[in-house]
Write an enzyme that holds these catalytic residues in place. Structure first.
Site, PDB file in Angstrom:
ATOM      1  N   ASP A 122     113.898 -10.393  42.218  1.00  0.00           N
ATOM      2  CA  ASP A 122     114.777  -8.983  42.853  1.00  0.00           C
ATOM      3  C   ASP A 122     114.284  -8.938  44.070  1.00  0.00           C
ATOM      4  O   ASP A 122     115.006  -8.678  45.034  1.00  0.00           O
ATOM      5  CB  ASP A 122     113.643  -7.369  42.045  1.00  0.00           C
ATOM      6  CG  ASP A 122     114.379  -7.097  40.735  1.00  0.00           C
ATOM      7  OD1 ASP A 122     114.982  -7.885  39.905  1.00  0.00           O
ATOM      8  OD2 ASP A 122     113.985  -6.104  40.461  1.00  0.00           O
TER       9      ASP A 122
ATOM     10  N   LYS B 258     112.166   2.526  40.594  1.00  0.00           N
ATOM     11  CA  LYS B 258     113.381   2.557  39.187  1.00  0.00           C
ATOM     12  C   LYS B 258     112.864   1.829  38.134  1.00  0.00           C
ATOM     13  O   LYS B 258     113.303   2.744  36.809  1.00  0.00           O
ATOM     14  CB  LYS B 258     114.664   1.491  39.490  1.00  0.00           C
ATOM     15  CG  LYS B 258     115.724   1.377  38.813  1.00  0.00           C
ATOM     16  CD  LYS B 258     116.979   1.144  39.820  1.00  0.00           C
ATOM     17  CE  LYS B 258     116.876  -0.795  39.482  1.00  0.00           C
ATOM     18  NZ  LYS B 258     117.326  -0.905  38.077  1.00  0.00           N
ATOM     19  N   ASN B 259     112.595   0.783  38.014  1.00  0.00           N
ATOM     20  CA  ASN B 259     111.939   0.174  37.255  1.00  0.00           C
ATOM     21  C   ASN B 259     111.009   0.525  36.089  1.00  0.00           C
ATOM     22  O   ASN B 259     110.686  -0.160  35.079  1.00  0.00           O
ATOM     23  CB  ASN B 259     111.719  -1.198  37.174  1.00  0.00           C
ATOM     24  CG  ASN B 259     113.447  -2.572  37.239  1.00  0.00           C
ATOM     25  OD1 ASN B 259     114.566  -1.190  37.091  1.00  0.00           O
ATOM     26  ND2 ASN B 259     113.315  -3.593  38.229  1.00  0.00           N
TER      27      ASN B 259
ATOM     28  N   VAL C  27     114.624 -17.158  37.101  1.00  0.00           N
ATOM     29  CA  VAL C  27     114.399 -16.515  36.893  1.00  0.00           C
ATOM     30  C   VAL C  27     116.090 -15.894  36.034  1.00  0.00           C
ATOM     31  O   VAL C  27     116.094 -15.746  34.607  1.00  0.00           O
ATOM     32  CB  VAL C  27     113.497 -14.836  36.893  1.00  0.00           C
ATOM     33  CG1 VAL C  27     113.478 -13.914  35.906  1.00  0.00           C
ATOM     34  CG2 VAL C  27     111.983 -15.140  36.970  1.00  0.00           C
TER      35      VAL C  27
ATOM     36  N   ARG D 238     121.854  -1.212  32.761  1.00  0.00           N
ATOM     37  CA  ARG D 238     120.560  -2.563  31.515  1.00  0.00           C
ATOM     38  C   ARG D 238     119.735  -1.782  31.105  1.00  0.00           C
ATOM     39  O   ARG D 238     119.450  -2.149  30.177  1.00  0.00           O
ATOM     40  CB  ARG D 238     120.082  -3.726  32.682  1.00  0.00           C
ATOM     41  CG  ARG D 238     119.329  -4.214  31.616  1.00  0.00           C
ATOM     42  CD  ARG D 238     119.925  -5.265  30.967  1.00  0.00           C
ATOM     43  NE  ARG D 238     118.749  -6.326  30.404  1.00  0.00           N
ATOM     44  CZ  ARG D 238     119.562  -6.682  29.392  1.00  0.00           C
ATOM     45  NH1 ARG D 238     120.761  -7.336  29.252  1.00  0.00           N
ATOM     46  NH2 ARG D 238     118.559  -7.701  28.444  1.00  0.00           N
TER      47      ARG D 238
ATOM     48  N   ASP E 222     123.300  -5.000  36.226  1.00  0.00           N
ATOM     49  CA  ASP E 222     123.861  -6.378  37.390  1.00  0.00           C
ATOM     50  C   ASP E 222     124.324  -7.071  36.574  1.00  0.00           C
ATOM     51  O   ASP E 222     123.724  -7.873  35.787  1.00  0.00           O
ATOM     52  CB  ASP E 222     122.024  -6.387  38.198  1.00  0.00           C
ATOM     53  CG  ASP E 222     121.795  -5.210  39.183  1.00  0.00           C
ATOM     54  OD1 ASP E 222     123.263  -4.862  38.940  1.00  0.00           O
ATOM     55  OD2 ASP E 222     120.746  -5.235  38.655  1.00  0.00           O
TER      56      ASP E 222
END
Ligand code: UD1
Length: 422
Positions: A305, A23-24, A327, A93, A117
């Site tokens: 994550d 996804k990222n 983070v 995002r 998110d």
């Protein structure tokens, strides 16, 4: 229509699972397609909600986007709009990643502040500072990032923190700037390397991908390309953690196991047997996991994550674990839901202390983001009774076929669609 997952506790996950593209990565690669006029083709794309949402962002800028299962084809026109409005940007995002390519290609952008998110404050100061150093004027006006440059020139840029998004935006503007840009303290995530690989195929000149110093020699134009998205290490790690928590035996294919070196080493410490193969790995957990401490950090550190899975694992491990979140401060909200499931956990600032219990206890719980949602489902597998996980649209944003894969591995999980309210 409101949907939830019903998770019957007690299953041991056993079998094989395939992981598709990250996804990222894919969302940033879709943004990178803006840099070249013509047709870009991405393969191994995950069938998740965020991909059509990002497609809408690109369509709003004038692109044609076709999604055919795992293939996304983007045609970028000569005349591209520089305005990305809130209607499409508000939902994810990663949409902010159109900022760099628009500034690179058009020298101007008006990009609505993105949604995504709720995991803590997500400022854009480093993105904006980087663009300013490249010669763009950048302000927040009326809920939008407004950036405009007469000309873009290479610059020396030091990031305060190796931000993934800031590295990507600055990189994607710098590839079309005049001269050489050096980004120091750049993010080193495998997804950044994937973006660099695609940009290089498009004709960009980038050195240092995967290190904390990226050197970019600007070029006049880029050409479209075809690119295969790298496997999703976060989804791969989710299955690894799931195997450990359920005392299971899971083989994961489709991901570079070295992108998970630290995660797999932690699972070995917890008592798992881990073996690697070229496109994946196997995790076998014969007994109850031992407690392990986790500290989230930028790559190659333990990914933020994955923090919900670390918490869920610690909640059923033998002993006391300390989890440190460095983070995103709001990610510990997940722990409130874990407490509903009977976890013995307390937080103090960015530390959480978790005393493992033998068995969790089912309850209705609510997903607050993609990973927290998946973490609650896995915790539900380790709980007595039936756990209902609500707000599962979050999970659908990041996990293709999550329920189907869980069922394939032997879990008793179902998606329940509630009738619409009268
Ligand atoms: C990306 C990932 C997200 C992951 C995160 C960290 C995507 C779509 N999302 O998010 O899943 O959890 O990396 O690995 O790829 N920061 C600032 N100023 C800025 C930018 C960031 O202070 O201008 C801070 C953030 O508040 C946060 C930290 O830097 O504390 C890391 O954020 P960043 O790496 O930018 O995360 P994202 O790119 O948003």
């Amino acid at each position: 229509m409101s949907e939830h997952f019903r998770v019957h506790g007690g299953a041991r996950l056993v079998g094989e699972v395939d992981v598709v593209g990250a996804k990222n990565s894919v969302l940033k690669l879709m943004a990178a397609a803006l840099l070249a006029e013509g047709t870009t083709r991405l393969t191994n794309c995950p069938e998740i909600l965020d991909v059509p949402l990002m497609a809408d962002v690109l369509r709003g800028l004038g692109c044609t986007v076709d999604i055919d299962r795992d293939v996304v084809t983007i045609t970028t026109p000569t005349e591209l709009s520089h305005r990305a409005d809130f209607a499409s940007m508000g939902k994810l995002r990663a949409s902010v990643c159109v900022l760099g390519p628009l500034v690179g290609r058009l020298r101007k952008a008006v990009v609505a502040l993105p949604g995504g998110d709720a995991i803590g404050s997500r400022p854009l100061d480093m993105h904006q500072n980087g663009l300013r150093l490249l010669g763009a004027h950048s302000e927040i006006e009326h809920g939008c990032v407004v950036a405009e440059a007469e000309g873009l020139h290479g610059a020396q840029i030091w990031l305060d923190f190796p931000s993934v998004g800031a590295t990507e935006n600055i990189l994607m503007a710098a590839v079309l700037a005049d001269g050489t840009t050096v980004i120091d303290n750049a993010a080193r995530e495998p997804e950044i390397v994937d973006v660099c690989t695609m940009l290089q195929q498009m004709g960009a000149k980038i050195e240092g991908a995967g290190t904390s110093t990226l050197t970019v020699h600007g070029v006049d134009s880029l050409r479209p390309t075809e690119h295969r998205v790298i496997g999703d290490r976060i989804v791969g790690a989710t299955w690894a953690m799931a195997a450990a928590m359920t005392r299971g035996d899971v083989r994961v294919h489709g991901v570079d196991p070295h992108h998970l070196d630290l995660v797999l080493e932690k699972l070995r410490t917890a008592g798992a047997e881990v073996s690697l193969f070229q496109d994946g790995f196997r995790v076998v957990m014969a007994g109850r996991p031992h407690s392990v401490d986790f500290v989230t950090l930028p790559y190659p550190g333990f990914a933020t994550d994955l923090q919900p899975f670390a918490v869920a694992l610690a909640a059923v491990s033998d002993g006391v674990s300390m989890i440190t979140e460095n983070v995103f401060e709001a990610r510990f909200r997940f722990i409130e839901e874990m407490v509903r499931l009977g976890a013995d956990a307390r937080t103090d600032g960015h530390h959480a202390v978790i005393r493992g219990v033998d068995r969790l206890s089912s309850a209705p719980v609510w997903a607050s983001d993609i990973r927290a949602g998946a973490g609650l489902v896995l915790a539900g597998l380790c709980a007595d009774g039936v756990t209902e996980v609500w707000d599962v649209f979050h999970i659908d944003r990041g996990y293709p076929c999550f329920v189907e894969n869980l069922r394939k591995l032997g879990a008793d999980v179902e998606r329940v669609s509630a009738p619409p309210e009268r």
